[in-house]
Design an enzyme around this catalytic site. Structure first.
Site, PDB file in Angstrom:
ATOM      1  N   ASP A 326     -19.227  10.230  14.298  1.00 48.53           N
ATOM      2  CA  ASP A 326     -20.252  11.256  14.269  1.00 48.53           C
ATOM      3  C   ASP A 326     -20.097  12.141  15.495  1.00 48.53           C
ATOM      4  O   ASP A 326     -19.537  11.710  16.489  1.00 48.53           O
ATOM      5  CB  ASP A 326     -21.641  10.610  14.359  1.00 48.53           C
ATOM      6  CG  ASP A 326     -22.085  10.026  13.039  1.00 48.53           C
ATOM      7  OD1 ASP A 326     -21.277  10.069  12.099  1.00 48.53           O
ATOM      8  OD2 ASP A 326     -23.217   9.538  12.973  1.00 48.53           O
ATOM      9  N   ASP A 634     -25.429   5.980  11.451  1.00 51.42           N
ATOM     10  CA  ASP A 634     -26.720   5.513  11.941  1.00 51.42           C
ATOM     11  C   ASP A 634     -27.780   5.395  10.855  1.00 51.42           C
ATOM     12  O   ASP A 634     -28.632   4.535  10.910  1.00 51.42           O
ATOM     13  CB  ASP A 634     -27.213   6.404  13.089  1.00 51.42           C
ATOM     14  CG  ASP A 634     -27.109   7.884  12.756  1.00 51.42           C
ATOM     15  OD1 ASP A 634     -26.942   8.217  11.569  1.00 51.42           O
ATOM     16  OD2 ASP A 634     -27.191   8.708  13.684  1.00 51.42           O
ATOM     17  N   ASP A 638     -25.625   5.952   5.540  1.00 54.59           N
ATOM     18  CA  ASP A 638     -24.322   5.679   6.135  1.00 54.59           C
ATOM     19  C   ASP A 638     -23.847   4.269   5.821  1.00 54.59           C
ATOM     20  O   ASP A 638     -22.659   3.962   5.942  1.00 54.59           O
ATOM     21  CB  ASP A 638     -24.387   5.835   7.669  1.00 54.59           C
ATOM     22  CG  ASP A 638     -24.554   7.290   8.088  1.00 54.59           C
ATOM     23  OD1 ASP A 638     -24.092   8.170   7.333  1.00 54.59           O
ATOM     24  OD2 ASP A 638     -25.136   7.535   9.150  1.00 54.59           O
TER      25      ASP A 638
HETATM   26  N1  LIG Z   1     -35.151  16.978  12.412  1.00 56.14           N
HETATM   27  C1  LIG Z   1     -34.540  17.918  11.697  1.00 56.14           C
HETATM   28  N2  LIG Z   1     -35.253  18.758  10.945  1.00 56.14           N
HETATM   29  C2  LIG Z   1     -34.655  19.700  10.214  1.00 56.14           C
HETATM   30  N3  LIG Z   1     -33.348  19.900  10.169  1.00 56.14           N
HETATM   31  C3  LIG Z   1     -32.558  19.093  10.899  1.00 56.14           C
HETATM   32  C4  LIG Z   1     -33.116  18.063  11.702  1.00 56.14           C
HETATM   33  N4  LIG Z   1     -32.106  17.423  12.301  1.00 56.14           N
HETATM   34  C5  LIG Z   1     -30.993  18.016  11.893  1.00 56.14           C
HETATM   35  N5  LIG Z   1     -31.240  19.013  11.045  1.00 56.14           N
HETATM   36  C6  LIG Z   1     -30.272  19.889  10.372  1.00 56.14           C
HETATM   37  O1  LIG Z   1     -29.553  19.118   9.424  1.00 56.14           O
HETATM   38  C7  LIG Z   1     -28.161  19.122   9.719  1.00 56.14           C
HETATM   39  C8  LIG Z   1     -27.551  17.774   9.400  1.00 56.14           C
HETATM   40  O2  LIG Z   1     -28.080  16.788  10.237  1.00 56.14           O
HETATM   41  P1  LIG Z   1     -27.388  15.394  10.376  1.00 56.14           P
HETATM   42  O3  LIG Z   1     -28.302  14.514  11.127  1.00 56.14           O
HETATM   43  O4  LIG Z   1     -26.872  14.964   9.065  1.00 56.14           O
HETATM   44  O5  LIG Z   1     -26.110  15.666  11.233  1.00 56.14           O
HETATM   45  P2  LIG Z   1     -25.978  16.198  12.708  1.00 56.14           P
HETATM   46  O6  LIG Z   1     -27.081  15.604  13.492  1.00 56.14           O
HETATM   47  O7  LIG Z   1     -25.851  17.678  12.701  1.00 56.14           O
HETATM   48  O8  LIG Z   1     -24.566  15.700  13.175  1.00 56.14           O
HETATM   49  P3  LIG Z   1     -23.898  14.256  13.149  1.00 56.14           P
HETATM   50  O9  LIG Z   1     -23.616  13.989  11.734  1.00 56.14           O
HETATM   51  O10 LIG Z   1     -22.683  14.482  13.974  1.00 56.14           O
HETATM   52  O11 LIG Z   1     -24.874  13.327  13.781  1.00 56.14           O
HETATM   53  C9  LIG Z   1     -28.079  19.504  11.176  1.00 56.14           C
HETATM   54  O12 LIG Z   1     -26.887  20.153  11.477  1.00 56.14           O
HETATM   55  C10 LIG Z   1     -29.267  20.419  11.361  1.00 56.14           C
HETATM   56  O13 LIG Z   1     -28.937  21.739  10.984  1.00 56.14           O
HETATM   57 CA   LIG Z   2     -26.450  12.287  12.096  1.00 53.14          CA
END
Ligand SMILES: Nc1ncnc2c1ncn2[C@@H]1O[C@H](COP(=O)(O)OP(=O)(O)OP(=O)(O)O)[C@@H](O)[C@H]1O
Ligand SMILES: [Ca+2]
Length: 892
Positions: A326, A634, A638
């Site tokens: 990630d 996490d 996943d």
């Molecule tokens: N709390 C939230 N509320 C609304 N949108 C969110 C929130 N957190 C993340 N996002 C949006 O959703 C997308 C996907 O989030 P996700 O958690 O799947 O991956 P990430 O945190 O961007 O990256 P990684 O997969 O590397 O952890 C993010 O890129 C962001 O644009």
């Molecule tokens: Ca994530």
């Protein structure tokens, strides 16, 4: 009245607790005394006594004891007592080794034990779920396993999967209303969450009504045993190998005895010698030492923040050829700060660092008055409403409690003077659709003081653009035309290319039915307000770790839910994305089959805008290409990919229980560099195991051969039984353990990963064992023959010399074993454990030879100091030969 029938007031009274502050520490202490720990009873454990006796149940040891008994009957008391003493000491050592292995495995289990969020004395904190008592108020969210039976008092789209109890795998929607019916099945108690069940969506707060064996799970506790195999492939292979070795050792021993008897030795002496030889030569202890080495390695990994949940992973780690990781939080710091705002075609900068809510807003370097920018205000304010994060001040420092992305939005709004509590007085949040990584957005329904209702949605900007039909420009709603869409797209790309993580905010007014609106209806036809771009700096150690992995033949792949351009920018900074590697996004991934992905996967180093569901496909494609894959994760979604990966890695801080349960490795610090450290340790553990296998087996071969050669040449016994047993115990035992603690060779991370199917004797180990065994046996025999020639009527003198030569040849050999090359390739004294174990072995040998009371027991005599020249000379010849062969090879 039962708990599911009760109202809030009834529950409070029945449990004597307070929902706003939780229990007090005093109450907890008392209840813990009364109710005991919140644990399910486990099956019987092997008692220490039983473990001790099991050390002696081995067949050859029994034969030896019987033989000793016979020699006792024949009046050889000294021999009998000495042999029994050695067998006992051997048993005690074995006992402690196994105990240690067992204990550290137990400790591991406790380290990975589940934690819960509990409210006590008005403060939320994390505690081991074992410490929960009835009346505790706990909260949980998607991905958590419920720690006790709880009556729900607050829920947000809470869904729980109860298959562990009911067998039903469709999640149940939960609520807080009292239920009328008296006798309900578990599946129908919609206001109770049961221990061991799993939150699949939303979040909730509940009060504990039963713990430990009193829970519904406790009543069927036998269902619970986790029968995971803890045996590693190497251990299994060693067990098979052990059988072959036992057979070989026994055959050779029989040969020694037979030849000896034919040459005229008496049967009784040969029998005892044979049995001793068999006991010494059969590497019975090997599996136990391997377990100890593995568990010591596991302990070292813990110090580096990596917890191995399944022992086999220690070995698999050394074979890893790809790490899929990630981005957010693992490669980056997950400390987000909004630095850019965009709305209606204009960009602003936000100053300030970290989570401290001080800073100002500027445009083209001129500080602006945010009060005059209506749309910006709305962008910031809605960022707080659709948000769960909290800022707390601890020791003058602002600490974030919650999701860092949301924390950044909270802080940017605070910089503009907004404050959550006063906002919540003007706006009521009446419904929430929680964030998930597949939708990539989150929404709330709010009602303002005049009774108007809105949907507020925040999420990935590209997703929000596609569900927005209009856009706010200078406080006016305009149709989102093709041009406008392109403008927004451009702004998104512009921010993302600066490695910023961007979030968008949209809203829409509702005219009716705010409460019954579905997620789908709410999250469409929105009005786009703007973007907030935040920095999330890379973790400083990651770049180096990626480089080290590359040198070690391990490819790093970034997998992220974030925007393609942001992902690219960060991957470039970290050296993951190189000119000849590719980026693939979730959309392209969805359209590919596993086979199609397989074709290209070796060239891809970044997967962006993916959903957790894609990870499984990536793992499969990589595995089909023959890779050994480490995959991080996490969330709940996943888990399948973590399970399917060769090494499933879960985050210790942000990881859900479900992800942790599926994993074989947990990163306490969520840090990518920790994966690298674990792989390095995994490689080292395997190499150390090879080192002591090499040492032990070469020693055993040497012991058998010296006896065999002597018998074939018609010589007397070069070693007496008690000497063989002593060598087995002291000379073999201590240094082998020390080799298990050896530091890695310089090149562990400079060569490619080991092939998972590689045999124990691969890479020349078999040859090293046999050739060195032959040399050790020959040198011992030569020492024996030379001395026997000089003192033909003093057999015991020659035997003492042979004994000393065998011991010294082994103790010198042990330094060779530290390196795949020769002793000269690394400082031979670099391992203090080894140096000390060798020194103590030498001292013990000298005592056995020179201390008069022990001489009759070990059949030794004090030898002339000049004879040590002969002993040391012969004992070190094999090492010189080995070093010489390397020098020759180098100069060729
Ligand atoms: N709390 C939230 N509320 C609304 N949108 C969110 C929130 N957190 C993340 N996002 C949006 O959703 C997308 C996907 O989030 P996700 O958690 O799947 O991956 P990430 O945190 O961007 O990256 P990684 O997969 O590397 O952890 C993010 O890129 C962001 O644009
Ligand atoms: Ca994530």
């Amino acid at each position: 009245m039962k708990f599911h029938e009760m109202s809030e007031t009834d529950i409070k009274k029945a449990l004597d607790t307070d929902f706003s502050g939780g229990l007090s520490e005093n109450q907890v202490e008392q209840r813990l005394k009364q109710q005991g720990y919140n644990e399910l009873q486990e099956g019987e454990k092997q008692s220490a006594l039983l473990l001790f006796f099991s050390q002696f149940k081995d067949f050859m040891v029994l034969v030896l004891l019987a033989a000793t008994f016979v020699s006792g009957l024949l009046g050889e008391y000294i021999d009998a007592v000495a042999i029994i003493a050695i067998v006992l000491i051997n048993g005690i050592l074995g006992f402690f080794q196994e105990r240690k292995a067992e204990k550290s495995l137990q400790a591991l289990k406790e380290l990975s034990a589940p934690q819960v969020q509990v409210l006590r004395d008005g403060i939320w904190s994390k505690i081991p779920s074992k410490e929960l008592v009835v009346g505790d108020v706990i909260k949980f969210s998607s991905g958590d396993r419920i720690g006790a039976d709880v009556r729900l008092i607050q829920t947000t789209s809470l869904e729980i999967e109860e298959s562990a109890l009911t067998g039903e795998s469709v999640p149940v929607q939960k609520h807080t209303d009292p239920l009328r019916a008296k006798d309900l099945g578990i599946g129908d108690m919609e206001n109770i969450a049961f221990m061991g069940t799993m939150v699949t969506r939303g979040s909730g707060v509940g009060v504990v009504i039963a713990t430990g064996m009193k829970t519904a799970m406790g009543e069927i506790a036998d269902l619970l045993q986790n029968a995971e195999t803890m045996e590693t492939p190497l251990q299994r292979r060693l067990e098979q190998l052990g059988k072959i070795l036992i057979f070989t050792a026994l055959t050779l021993t029989v040969l020694v005895v037979a030849v000896g008897v034919l040459q005229g030795h008496d049967l009784y002496t040969m029998f005892l010698a044979g049995v001793s030889l068999a006991v010494a030569a059969i590497p019975e202890g090997l599996p136990a030492i391997v377990t100890v080495a593995l568990s010591l390695g596991v302990q070292k990994m813990i110090k580096k923040n990596a917890i191995v949940r399944k022992l086999p992973a220690v070995e698999t780690l050394g074979c890893a050829s790809v790490i899929c990781s990630d981005k957010t939080g693992t490669m980056t710091q997950n400390k987000m700060t909004v630095t850019h705002l965009w709305s209606g075609g204009k960009t602003w900068n936000v100053s300030g660092v970290g989570y401290e809510p001080t800073g100002n807003f500027s445009r083209n370097n001129d500080v602006i008055d945010i009060k005059k920018e209506k749309t910006l205000q709305q962008l910031l304010m809605f960022g707080i409403l659709c948000n769960h994060a909290n800022l707390v001040i601890r020791e003058d420092e602002y600490i974030l409690d919650g999701d860092p992305t949301e924390g950044a939005l909270l802080v940017s709004a605070m910089k503009a003077g907004f404050e959550r509590n006063s906002l919540l007085k003007q706006y009521d949040i009446i419904k929430e659709f929680p964030f998930d990584s597949t939708r990539k957005m989150m929404s709330v329904i709010v009602r303002d003081s005049q009774g108007r209702e809105f949907v507020v949605t925040k999420g990935a900007p590209d997703v929000l653009v596609s569900v927005s039909e209009s856009i706010l420009v200078n406080d006016k709603v305009q149709i989102m035309s093709g041009d406008k869409r392109t403008d927004v797209q451009k702004a998104i790309n512009e921010l993302a290319s600066q490695a910023l993580r961007t979030l968008a905010i949209s809203y829409k007014p509702l005219t009716s039915n705010a409460l019954s609106i579905t997620e789908k209806e709410a999250e469409k036809d929105l009005i786009f307000i703007g973007l907030q771009g935040m920095i999330d700096p890379p973790r400083p150690e990651v770049k180096e770790a990626v480089k080290e992995c590359k040198a070690a033949g391990i490819k790093t792949i970034m997998i992220t839910g974030d925007h393609v351009i942001t992902a690219k920018a960060i991957a470039k900074q970290l050296g993951i994305l190189t000119p000849n590697s590719k980026v693939l996004d979730g959309k392209a991934l969805s359209e590919m089959s596993v086979n199609e992905l397989e074709e290209v996967v070796d060239e891809v180093s970044v997967f962006a805008r993916v959903s957790p569901e894609h990870k499984l496909k990536i793992v499969k494609a990589l595995q089909n290409r023959g890779h050994i894959v480490a995959m991080t994760g996490d969330g709940v979604n996943d888990a399948p990919a973590i399970k399917a990966a060769d090494i499933g890695v879960a985050m210790g801080i942000t990881g859900t229980d479900v992800a942790k349960e599926a994993s074989s490795l947990v990163l306490l610090d969520d840090n990518f560099a920790t994966i690298k450290a674990a792989i390095k340790e995994g490689r080292n553990i395997y190499e150390n195991i090879r080192k002591f296998i090499r040492y032990l087996l070469a020693s055993n071969v040497g012991e058998i051969l010296v006896m065999l050669f002597a018998m074939l040449l018609g010589l007397p016994l070069p070693l007496v039984p008690i000497q063989i047993l002593w060598v087995n115990l002291v000379t073999d035992g201590l240094p082998a353990m020390a080799l298990g603690l050896d530091k890695p060779e310089d090149n562990v991370m400079k060569r490619g990963p080991r092939h998972p199917k590689e045999g124990v004797f691969a890479r020349g180990l078999g040859w090293k064992v046999v050739s060195r065994g032959f040399l050790i046996g020959s040198m011992t025999l030569i020492a024996f023959m030379i001395t026997y020639n000089q003192h033909p009527d003093e057999l015991i003198y020659a035997q003492t010399i042979a004994f000393a030569t065998l011991v010294m040849a082994q103790l010198i050999h042990v330094f060779d074993c530290r390196s795949e090359k020769s002793v000269l390739s690394r400082n031979p004294f670099g391992n203090p454990f080894l140096v000390w174990s060798v020194i103590s072995s030498v001292i013990l040998m000298l005592i056995v030879i020179y201390y008069p009371p022990l001489q009759p027991i070990f059949h030794t005599v004090a030898i002339d100091p000049r004879d040590w020249m002969l002993i040391l000379g012969l004992a070190s010849i094999p090492t010189f030969l080995l070093a010489g062969s390397f020098l020759l090879r180098k100069s060729n």
